[in-house]
Design a protein around this motif. Sequence first.
Motif, PDB file in Angstrom:
ATOM      1  N   ASP A  14       0.835  -1.195   0.000  1.00 52.10           N
ATOM      2  CA  ASP A  14       0.000   0.000   0.000  1.00 52.10           C
ATOM      3  C   ASP A  14       0.871   1.246   0.000  1.00 52.10           C
ATOM      4  O   ASP A  14       1.990   1.235   0.517  1.00 52.10           O
ATOM      5  N   TYR A  16       0.873   5.119   1.333  1.00 50.55           N
ATOM      6  CA  TYR A  16       0.231   6.077   2.219  1.00 50.55           C
ATOM      7  C   TYR A  16       0.675   7.466   1.777  1.00 50.55           C
ATOM      8  O   TYR A  16       1.865   7.763   1.741  1.00 50.55           O
ATOM      9  N   HIS A  17      -0.270   8.297   1.427  1.00 50.95           N
ATOM     10  CA  HIS A  17       0.041   9.625   0.908  1.00 50.95           C
ATOM     11  C   HIS A  17       0.266  10.610   2.055  1.00 50.95           C
ATOM     12  O   HIS A  17      -0.594  10.777   2.921  1.00 50.95           O
ATOM     13  N   LYS A  22      -4.533  13.411  -1.900  1.00 46.77           N
ATOM     14  CA  LYS A  22      -4.835  12.130  -1.247  1.00 46.77           C
ATOM     15  C   LYS A  22      -4.189  12.010   0.131  1.00 46.77           C
ATOM     16  O   LYS A  22      -4.083  10.918   0.680  1.00 46.77           O
ATOM     17  N   LYS A  25      -4.455   9.132   3.057  1.00 43.71           N
ATOM     18  CA  LYS A  25      -5.198   7.980   2.536  1.00 43.71           C
ATOM     19  C   LYS A  25      -4.245   6.890   2.050  1.00 43.71           C
ATOM     20  O   LYS A  25      -3.148   7.165   1.591  1.00 43.71           O
ATOM     21  N   GLU A  27      -3.581   3.669  -0.558  1.00 41.56           N
ATOM     22  CA  GLU A  27      -3.938   3.227  -1.897  1.00 41.56           C
ATOM     23  C   GLU A  27      -3.161   1.939  -2.178  1.00 41.56           C
ATOM     24  O   GLU A  27      -1.950   1.886  -2.000  1.00 41.56           O
ATOM     25  N   VAL A  29      -1.172  -0.437  -4.257  1.00 43.21           N
ATOM     26  CA  VAL A  29      -0.417  -0.295  -5.503  1.00 43.21           C
ATOM     27  C   VAL A  29      -0.027  -1.648  -6.091  1.00 43.21           C
ATOM     28  O   VAL A  29       0.105  -1.781  -7.299  1.00 43.21           O
TER      29      VAL A  29
END
Length: 176
Positions: A14, A16-17, A22, A25, A27, A29
Motif C-alpha cells: 500500500d 500512504y500519501h 490524497k 489515505k 492506496e 499499488v
Amino acid sequence: MVIQTLNWSKIDTDMYHLKGSKKGKFEVVVDGLPGAPDNLKTDKHGNIYVHLVLSRDDDKLPQVILNIGKYPLLRKFVARMMALTQGGLAAIDSFFPHTLLKKAIHAVGHCETLVLFLPASHRVTVVKLNKDGAIIDSLHATDGRISGISEIEFVGDYIYLGSPFNNYLARVKVGQ
C-alpha cells in the motif's frame, strides 16, 4: 509504502500519501504478491524493491503460516509471546550474564527461531516497482541455493541478499 507480512489473506503493498489531494489515505499499488514481503529498499533511481521472505506457492509451508493473517489476535499473541520471551531472557541475563542467554535473546528477537518451524523455501523473489508502484522487473531464484531473503543492499553492479536465517550473503550481478 507499507507492506503487510504474514497476512496471507491480503498480501499487498500500500502507498500512504503524506501530502497532496490524497493526503492521509492508503492506496493499494500491488495486490496479490506471490509471497510474504519483508522490508522495502529503494535504488538510486527511486525504484522500490520488495523482497519476499516466504513464497506463497511453497507447498511445504505449514497451514498455520498461510492462515495466520486471517486472525489478527493470534498474530498479536505470537508477537507478544516472542516479546515476553525475549524480555524474560534479558531479565535473567541481567542477573546471571551468560553467552548462551545473549544468543537466545538474539535468536528470539531476530526471528531466527522461526527456522525451527519453517522449512527452507525453494523460491526467492524480489519484485522491482517504479515510483508509482507498477511492477517493472523481478528477480527469481528457484534452485533452493538462496532462501529466506529479508534484506537487500546495492553495491556497484551487485545486489547483496541477506537474511537472519542464513549464515551467508548471496550476491547477484545486475545490469544497470
